[in-house]
Design an enzyme around this catalytic site. Structure first.
Site, mmCIF file in Angstrom:
data_model
loop_
_atom_site.group_PDB
_atom_site.id
_atom_site.type_symbol
_atom_site.label_atom_id
_atom_site.label_comp_id
_atom_site.label_asym_id
_atom_site.label_seq_id
_atom_site.Cartn_x
_atom_site.Cartn_y
_atom_site.Cartn_z
ATOM 1 N N TRP A 119 97.444 53.809 116.956
ATOM 2 C CA TRP A 119 98.362 52.853 116.322
ATOM 3 C C TRP A 119 97.988 51.428 116.672
ATOM 4 O O TRP A 119 98.036 50.539 115.821
ATOM 5 C CB TRP A 119 99.810 53.159 116.718
ATOM 6 N N ASP A 123 104.791 46.806 119.719
ATOM 7 C CA ASP A 123 105.127 47.979 118.915
ATOM 8 C C ASP A 123 105.783 48.985 119.850
ATOM 9 O O ASP A 123 105.121 49.579 120.694
ATOM 10 C CB ASP A 123 103.844 48.547 118.284
ATOM 11 N N LYS A 183 111.108 57.731 115.309
ATOM 12 C CA LYS A 183 110.717 58.304 116.589
ATOM 13 C C LYS A 183 111.906 58.389 117.545
ATOM 14 O O LYS A 183 112.034 59.346 118.260
ATOM 15 C CB LYS A 183 109.595 57.480 117.226
HETATM 16 C C1 LIG Z 1 104.382 56.512 114.445
HETATM 17 C C2 LIG Z 1 103.930 55.222 114.957
HETATM 18 C C3 LIG Z 1 103.534 54.190 114.092
HETATM 19 C C4 LIG Z 1 103.508 54.331 112.599
HETATM 20 O O1 LIG Z 1 104.805 54.375 112.111
HETATM 21 P P1 LIG Z 1 105.119 54.457 110.554
HETATM 22 O O2 LIG Z 1 106.587 54.177 110.534
HETATM 23 O O3 LIG Z 1 104.758 55.840 110.114
HETATM 24 O O4 LIG Z 1 104.331 53.429 109.855
HETATM 25 C C5 LIG Z 1 103.162 52.987 114.656
HETATM 26 N N1 LIG Z 1 103.143 52.808 115.986
HETATM 27 C C6 LIG Z 1 103.506 53.787 116.836
HETATM 28 C C7 LIG Z 1 103.476 53.521 118.307
HETATM 29 C C8 LIG Z 1 103.901 55.023 116.355
HETATM 30 O O5 LIG Z 1 104.263 55.988 117.199
#
Ligand SMILES: *Cc1c(COP(=O)(O)O)cnc(C)c1O
Length: 356
Positions: A102, A169, A193
Protein backbone atom coordinates in the site's frame (compact mmCIF):
# COMPACT_ATOMS: atom_id res chain seq x y z
CA UNK A 1 -23.41 -20.58 13.26
CA UNK A 2 -21.47 -17.30 13.23
CA UNK A 3 -17.88 -17.91 12.15
CA UNK A 4 -14.69 -16.61 13.70
CA UNK A 5 -13.89 -14.08 11.01
CA UNK A 6 -10.21 -13.29 10.44
CA UNK A 7 -10.75 -11.61 7.07
CA UNK A 8 -8.30 -8.80 6.25
CA UNK A 9 -10.94 -6.49 4.79
CA UNK A 10 -13.81 -6.11 4.35
CA UNK A 11 -13.88 -7.65 7.75
CA UNK A 12 -15.72 -8.38 10.94
CA UNK A 13 -17.84 -5.64 12.50
CA UNK A 14 -19.67 -5.76 15.83
CA UNK A 15 -22.74 -8.00 15.64
CA UNK A 16 -24.95 -5.17 16.90
CA UNK A 17 -23.81 -3.07 13.92
CA UNK A 18 -25.00 -5.76 11.53
CA UNK A 19 -28.33 -5.98 13.32
CA UNK A 20 -28.98 -2.25 13.64
CA UNK A 21 -27.91 -1.47 10.08
CA UNK A 22 -30.07 -4.31 8.75
CA UNK A 23 -32.99 -2.83 10.67
CA UNK A 24 -32.26 0.64 9.25
CA UNK A 25 -32.46 -0.76 5.73
CA UNK A 26 -35.99 -1.96 6.50
CA UNK A 27 -37.21 1.00 8.55
CA UNK A 28 -34.93 3.85 9.54
CA UNK A 29 -35.68 5.29 12.99
CA UNK A 30 -39.37 4.44 12.66
CA UNK A 31 -39.76 6.78 9.67
CA UNK A 32 -41.66 4.20 7.62
CA UNK A 33 -38.80 4.52 5.10
CA UNK A 34 -35.58 2.67 4.46
CA UNK A 35 -32.25 4.37 5.10
CA UNK A 36 -31.56 3.56 1.44
CA UNK A 37 -34.51 5.53 0.07
CA UNK A 38 -34.34 8.80 1.98
CA UNK A 39 -32.62 11.93 0.74
CA UNK A 40 -29.07 12.41 1.87
CA UNK A 41 -30.18 16.01 2.53
CA UNK A 42 -32.97 14.92 4.87
CA UNK A 43 -32.64 15.99 8.50
CA UNK A 44 -32.38 12.33 9.46
CA UNK A 45 -29.34 11.64 7.31
CA UNK A 46 -27.68 14.99 7.96
CA UNK A 47 -27.85 14.08 11.64
CA UNK A 48 -26.10 10.77 10.88
CA UNK A 49 -23.17 12.30 9.00
CA UNK A 50 -22.79 15.16 11.49
CA UNK A 51 -22.70 12.72 14.39
CA UNK A 52 -20.24 10.46 12.60
CA UNK A 53 -17.89 13.34 11.77
CA UNK A 54 -18.01 14.65 15.34
CA UNK A 55 -17.54 11.21 16.88
CA UNK A 56 -14.43 10.54 14.78
CA UNK A 57 -12.79 13.68 16.16
CA UNK A 58 -13.98 12.92 19.70
CA UNK A 59 -12.60 9.36 19.69
CA UNK A 60 -9.27 10.54 18.26
CA UNK A 61 -9.03 13.38 20.78
CA UNK A 62 -8.97 15.98 18.02
CA UNK A 63 -12.03 18.06 18.82
CA UNK A 64 -11.42 21.78 18.83
CA UNK A 65 -7.92 21.41 17.40
CA UNK A 66 -8.54 22.66 13.89
CA UNK A 67 -9.30 19.29 12.30
CA UNK A 68 -12.14 18.23 10.01
CA UNK A 69 -13.39 14.68 9.46
CA UNK A 70 -14.65 13.82 5.97
CA UNK A 71 -16.38 10.72 4.65
CA UNK A 72 -15.36 10.46 1.00
CA UNK A 73 -15.54 7.84 -1.75
CA UNK A 74 -12.88 6.02 -3.72
CA UNK A 75 -11.18 4.08 -0.96
CA UNK A 76 -7.79 4.71 0.55
CA UNK A 77 -6.49 4.23 -2.99
CA UNK A 78 -7.98 7.53 -4.12
CA UNK A 79 -6.28 9.26 -1.19
CA UNK A 80 -2.98 8.09 -2.65
CA UNK A 81 -3.48 10.81 -5.27
CA UNK A 82 -5.67 13.28 -3.37
CA UNK A 83 -2.89 13.71 -0.82
CA UNK A 84 -0.26 14.92 -3.34
CA UNK A 85 -2.88 16.88 -5.28
CA UNK A 86 -3.76 18.85 -2.16
CA UNK A 87 -0.40 18.97 -0.41
CA UNK A 88 2.47 18.84 -2.91
CA UNK A 89 3.41 22.26 -4.17
CA UNK A 90 4.03 22.86 -7.85
CA UNK A 91 7.73 21.99 -8.16
CA UNK A 92 7.61 20.73 -4.61
CA UNK A 93 8.58 17.40 -3.13
CA UNK A 94 7.37 14.80 -0.69
CA UNK A 95 9.07 12.05 1.32
CA UNK A 96 7.62 8.56 1.66
CA UNK A 97 8.35 5.56 3.80
CA UNK A 98 8.06 2.38 1.72
CA UNK A 99 6.79 -0.30 4.10
CA UNK A 100 4.64 -2.44 1.85
CA UNK A 101 2.28 -2.85 -1.06
CA UNK A 102 0.00 0.00 0.00
CA UNK A 103 2.84 2.38 0.77
CA UNK A 104 4.38 1.71 -2.63
CA UNK A 105 0.95 2.27 -4.21
CA UNK A 106 0.87 5.69 -2.57
CA UNK A 107 4.39 6.43 -3.84
CA UNK A 108 3.42 5.50 -7.38
CA UNK A 109 0.56 8.01 -7.41
CA UNK A 110 2.59 10.80 -5.81
CA UNK A 111 5.10 10.56 -8.66
CA UNK A 112 2.42 11.91 -11.00
CA UNK A 113 2.61 15.20 -9.10
CA UNK A 114 6.25 15.85 -8.45
CA UNK A 115 9.45 14.74 -6.84
CA UNK A 116 8.70 11.80 -4.60
CA UNK A 117 11.57 10.69 -2.42
CA UNK A 118 11.58 7.23 -0.89
CA UNK A 119 13.30 7.93 2.43
CA UNK A 120 13.64 4.27 3.37
CA UNK A 121 12.29 0.92 2.22
CA UNK A 122 12.13 -2.61 3.57
CA UNK A 123 11.29 -4.07 0.17
CA UNK A 124 14.52 -6.08 -0.06
CA UNK A 125 13.33 -8.19 2.89
CA UNK A 126 9.80 -8.61 1.57
CA UNK A 127 8.70 -5.80 3.88
CA UNK A 128 9.07 -7.87 7.04
CA UNK A 129 10.23 -4.91 9.16
CA UNK A 130 9.78 -1.15 9.56
CA UNK A 131 12.85 0.89 8.51
CA UNK A 132 14.32 3.11 11.23
CA UNK A 133 17.02 5.74 11.51
CA UNK A 134 16.45 7.35 8.14
CA UNK A 135 16.99 11.02 7.45
CA UNK A 136 14.05 13.26 6.75
CA UNK A 137 15.08 16.31 4.67
CA UNK A 138 13.78 19.61 6.00
CA UNK A 139 12.42 20.92 2.71
CA UNK A 140 9.60 18.45 2.11
CA UNK A 141 6.01 19.50 1.51
CA UNK A 142 4.97 16.50 3.55
CA UNK A 143 6.07 13.17 4.97
CA UNK A 144 3.93 10.09 4.30
CA UNK A 145 3.87 6.81 6.18
CA UNK A 146 1.62 3.78 6.61
CA UNK A 147 0.95 2.98 10.26
CA UNK A 148 0.04 -0.65 9.74
CA UNK A 149 1.01 -2.85 6.82
CA UNK A 150 -2.02 -5.04 6.34
CA UNK A 151 -0.39 -7.54 4.00
CA UNK A 152 2.99 -7.99 5.69
CA UNK A 153 1.88 -7.83 9.31
CA UNK A 154 4.11 -4.99 10.46
CA UNK A 155 3.10 -1.90 12.43
CA UNK A 156 4.88 1.33 13.24
CA UNK A 157 5.26 1.42 17.02
CA UNK A 158 6.66 4.93 16.98
CA UNK A 159 6.61 7.77 14.49
CA UNK A 160 9.44 10.08 13.49
CA UNK A 161 9.53 13.69 14.57
CA UNK A 162 9.07 15.76 11.45
CA UNK A 163 9.14 19.47 10.89
CA UNK A 164 6.82 19.26 7.93
CA UNK A 165 3.26 18.12 7.30
CA UNK A 166 2.75 14.56 8.57
CA UNK A 167 0.43 12.27 6.57
CA UNK A 168 -0.49 8.74 7.55
CA UNK A 169 -2.44 5.94 5.92
CA UNK A 170 -4.09 4.33 8.96
CA UNK A 171 -6.50 2.16 6.99
CA UNK A 172 -5.88 -1.00 8.94
CA UNK A 173 -5.26 0.20 12.48
CA UNK A 174 -7.24 3.38 12.99
CA UNK A 175 -9.20 3.38 16.26
CA UNK A 176 -7.22 0.34 17.45
CA UNK A 177 -4.61 1.94 19.73
CA UNK A 178 -3.95 5.15 21.58
CA UNK A 179 -1.66 7.56 19.78
CA UNK A 180 -1.15 11.29 19.93
CA UNK A 181 -3.24 11.83 16.82
CA UNK A 182 -2.51 15.55 16.90
CA UNK A 183 1.00 14.72 15.65
CA UNK A 184 -0.60 13.94 12.30
CA UNK A 185 -1.85 16.64 9.96
CA UNK A 186 -3.73 14.28 7.69
CA UNK A 187 -4.93 10.76 8.43
CA UNK A 188 -6.83 8.62 5.97
CA UNK A 189 -8.40 5.19 6.15
CA UNK A 190 -10.62 3.08 3.96
CA UNK A 191 -13.63 2.27 6.15
CA UNK A 192 -13.61 -1.47 5.54
CA UNK A 193 -10.74 -2.47 7.81
CA UNK A 194 -11.71 -1.20 11.20
CA UNK A 195 -14.62 1.20 10.92
CA UNK A 196 -17.41 -0.03 8.69
CA UNK A 197 -18.37 -1.58 5.37
CA UNK A 198 -16.52 -0.83 2.14
CA UNK A 199 -17.60 2.26 0.22
CA UNK A 200 -16.43 5.16 2.31
CA UNK A 201 -13.04 6.59 3.19
CA UNK A 202 -12.33 8.57 6.29
CA UNK A 203 -10.09 11.61 5.96
CA UNK A 204 -9.12 13.60 9.04
CA UNK A 205 -7.29 16.75 8.09
CA UNK A 206 -5.97 19.83 9.84
CA UNK A 207 -7.52 22.66 7.89
CA UNK A 208 -4.56 25.02 8.06
CA UNK A 209 -2.38 22.76 5.86
CA UNK A 210 -4.70 23.09 2.85
CA UNK A 211 -4.78 25.57 0.00
CA UNK A 212 -1.03 26.14 -0.25
CA UNK A 213 0.03 24.26 -3.38
CA UNK A 214 -0.72 26.66 -6.23
CA UNK A 215 -2.53 23.87 -8.05
CA UNK A 216 -5.99 23.93 -9.56
CA UNK A 217 -7.69 20.96 -8.00
CA UNK A 218 -10.73 19.29 -9.61
CA UNK A 219 -13.77 19.63 -7.35
CA UNK A 220 -14.20 16.03 -6.30
CA UNK A 221 -10.53 15.82 -5.33
CA UNK A 222 -10.39 19.06 -3.37
CA UNK A 223 -10.38 18.62 0.42
CA UNK A 224 -11.22 22.28 0.96
CA UNK A 225 -14.35 21.96 -1.12
CA UNK A 226 -15.43 18.82 0.72
CA UNK A 227 -14.93 20.68 4.00
CA UNK A 228 -16.92 23.69 2.78
CA UNK A 229 -19.75 21.34 1.72
CA UNK A 230 -19.67 19.52 5.07
CA UNK A 231 -18.70 16.24 3.43
CA UNK A 232 -21.79 16.37 1.19
CA UNK A 233 -20.52 17.89 -2.05
CA UNK A 234 -22.20 15.07 -3.89
CA UNK A 235 -24.33 12.18 -2.69
CA UNK A 236 -22.27 10.50 0.02
CA UNK A 237 -22.25 6.71 0.50
CA UNK A 238 -25.08 6.75 3.01
CA UNK A 239 -25.09 3.11 4.07
CA UNK A 240 -21.36 2.77 4.83
CA UNK A 241 -21.47 6.07 6.71
CA UNK A 242 -24.41 4.94 8.82
CA UNK A 243 -22.79 1.58 9.61
CA UNK A 244 -19.56 3.42 10.44
CA UNK A 245 -21.47 5.66 12.85
CA UNK A 246 -22.87 2.57 14.57
CA UNK A 247 -19.37 1.11 14.87
CA UNK A 248 -18.02 4.35 16.31
CA UNK A 249 -20.90 4.44 18.81
CA UNK A 250 -20.15 0.84 19.76
CA UNK A 251 -16.52 1.82 20.35
CA UNK A 252 -17.47 4.84 22.45
CA UNK A 253 -19.81 2.76 24.63
CA UNK A 254 -17.02 0.27 25.17
CA UNK A 255 -14.80 3.03 26.58
CA UNK A 256 -13.23 4.36 23.40
CA UNK A 257 -9.76 3.67 22.05
CA UNK A 258 -8.06 3.04 25.46
CA UNK A 259 -10.56 0.26 26.19
CA UNK A 260 -10.27 -1.43 22.80
CA UNK A 261 -6.49 -1.12 22.91
CA UNK A 262 -6.40 -3.30 26.04
CA UNK A 263 -8.45 -5.97 24.31
CA UNK A 264 -6.37 -5.74 21.13
CA UNK A 265 -3.17 -6.10 23.17
CA UNK A 266 -4.57 -9.18 24.90
CA UNK A 267 -5.53 -10.75 21.57
CA UNK A 268 -2.11 -10.07 20.04
CA UNK A 269 -0.27 -11.39 23.10
CA UNK A 270 -2.33 -14.59 23.09
CA UNK A 271 -1.66 -15.37 19.44
CA UNK A 272 1.99 -14.28 19.24
CA UNK A 273 2.78 -16.26 22.40
CA UNK A 274 1.39 -19.36 20.75
CA UNK A 275 3.27 -18.72 17.48
CA UNK A 276 6.51 -18.34 19.45
CA UNK A 277 5.86 -21.31 21.73
CA UNK A 278 4.51 -23.81 19.21
CA UNK A 279 7.41 -25.47 17.33
CA UNK A 280 5.22 -25.95 14.23
CA UNK A 281 4.79 -22.22 13.56
CA UNK A 282 6.90 -19.20 12.81
CA UNK A 283 5.98 -15.51 12.59
CA UNK A 284 7.03 -13.70 9.39
CA UNK A 285 7.44 -10.14 10.70
CA UNK A 286 10.38 -8.93 12.74
CA UNK A 287 9.35 -9.26 16.40
CA UNK A 288 9.68 -5.60 17.38
CA UNK A 289 7.55 -4.49 14.42
CA UNK A 290 4.78 -7.05 14.71
CA UNK A 291 1.30 -5.79 13.99
CA UNK A 292 -1.43 -6.17 16.58
CA UNK A 293 -4.00 -6.09 13.79
CA UNK A 294 -2.69 -8.47 11.10
CA UNK A 295 -0.69 -11.40 12.40
CA UNK A 296 1.28 -13.15 9.65
CA UNK A 297 2.74 -16.61 10.24
CA UNK A 298 3.74 -19.78 8.42
CA UNK A 299 4.00 -23.49 9.14
CA UNK A 300 7.61 -24.61 9.47
CA UNK A 301 6.74 -27.79 7.62
CA UNK A 302 4.43 -27.33 4.63
CA UNK A 303 3.37 -30.96 4.97
CA UNK A 304 1.14 -29.88 7.85
CA UNK A 305 -0.85 -27.52 5.64
CA UNK A 306 -3.72 -29.84 4.74
CA UNK A 307 -4.41 -30.95 8.28
CA UNK A 308 -4.05 -27.44 9.75
CA UNK A 309 -6.44 -26.06 7.13
CA UNK A 310 -8.91 -28.79 7.90
CA UNK A 311 -8.70 -28.17 11.67
CA UNK A 312 -9.31 -24.44 11.52
CA UNK A 313 -12.09 -24.84 9.00
CA UNK A 314 -13.78 -27.36 11.25
CA UNK A 315 -13.41 -24.98 14.20
CA UNK A 316 -15.52 -22.40 12.35
CA UNK A 317 -12.62 -20.12 11.46
CA UNK A 318 -12.81 -18.12 8.23
CA UNK A 319 -10.41 -15.87 6.31
CA UNK A 320 -7.09 -17.15 7.66
CA UNK A 321 -5.27 -17.63 4.35
CA UNK A 322 -2.25 -15.37 3.93
CA UNK A 323 -1.93 -12.81 1.16
CA UNK A 324 -0.30 -14.30 -1.93
CA UNK A 325 2.77 -12.06 -1.54
CA UNK A 326 3.61 -13.52 1.89
CA UNK A 327 1.98 -16.95 1.79
CA UNK A 328 1.12 -18.92 4.91
CA UNK A 329 -1.51 -17.43 7.19
CA UNK A 330 -2.76 -14.05 8.24
CA UNK A 331 -5.00 -13.57 11.23
CA UNK A 332 -6.58 -10.14 11.00
CA UNK A 333 -7.75 -9.19 14.47
CA UNK A 334 -9.62 -5.96 14.03
CA UNK A 335 -11.50 -4.27 16.87
CA UNK A 336 -14.67 -6.31 16.54
CA UNK A 337 -12.94 -9.72 16.67
CA UNK A 338 -13.53 -11.07 20.19
CA UNK A 339 -10.76 -12.56 22.35
CA UNK A 340 -12.71 -15.84 22.34
CA UNK A 341 -12.13 -16.18 18.59
CA UNK A 342 -8.38 -15.89 19.14
CA UNK A 343 -8.59 -18.58 21.82
CA UNK A 344 -10.30 -20.87 19.30
CA UNK A 345 -7.42 -20.37 16.85
CA UNK A 346 -4.79 -20.93 19.54
CA UNK A 347 -6.55 -24.15 20.58
CA UNK A 348 -6.47 -25.34 16.96
CA UNK A 349 -2.73 -24.64 16.80
CA UNK A 350 -2.20 -26.67 19.99
CA UNK A 351 -4.38 -29.40 18.59
CA UNK A 352 -2.21 -29.55 15.47
CA UNK A 353 0.88 -29.88 17.64
CA UNK A 354 -0.67 -32.90 19.37
CA UNK A 355 -1.72 -34.53 16.10
CA UNK A 356 1.29 -33.79 13.93
C1 LIG B 1 -6.67 -1.93 2.24
C2 LIG B 1 -5.69 -0.85 2.32
C3 LIG B 1 -5.63 0.16 1.35
C4 LIG B 1 -6.52 0.20 0.15
O1 LIG B 1 -7.81 0.52 0.53
P1 LIG B 1 -8.99 0.70 -0.53
O2 LIG B 1 -10.05 1.31 0.32
O3 LIG B 1 -9.32 -0.67 -1.04
O4 LIG B 1 -8.53 1.60 -1.60
C5 LIG B 1 -4.70 1.17 1.53
N1 LIG B 1 -3.86 1.18 2.58
C6 LIG B 1 -3.89 0.21 3.52
C7 LIG B 1 -2.94 0.28 4.67
C8 LIG B 1 -4.80 -0.83 3.42
O5 LIG B 1 -4.83 -1.78 4.35
Amino acid sequence: MKKHNYSAGPCILPQEVFEKSAQAVLDFNGMGLSLLEISHRSDEFVTVIEEARALVLELLGLQGKGYQALFLHGGASLEFLMVPYNLMKVNGKAGYLDTGTWASGAIKEAKHFGETIVLASSKEDNYNYIPKNYEIPSNLDYFHCTSNNTIFGTQMKSFPEVNTVMVCDMSSDIFSRTLDFSKFDLIYAGAQKNMGPAGSTLVVVKEEILGKTGRNIPSMLDYQLHIAKESMYNTPPVFPIYASLLTLQWLKNLGGIPAIEKINNAKAELLYNEIDRNPLFKGTAKTEDRSNMNVTFVLNDENHTAIFDQLWNEAGISGLKGHRSVGGYRASMYNALPLESVQVLVDVMKDLENKA
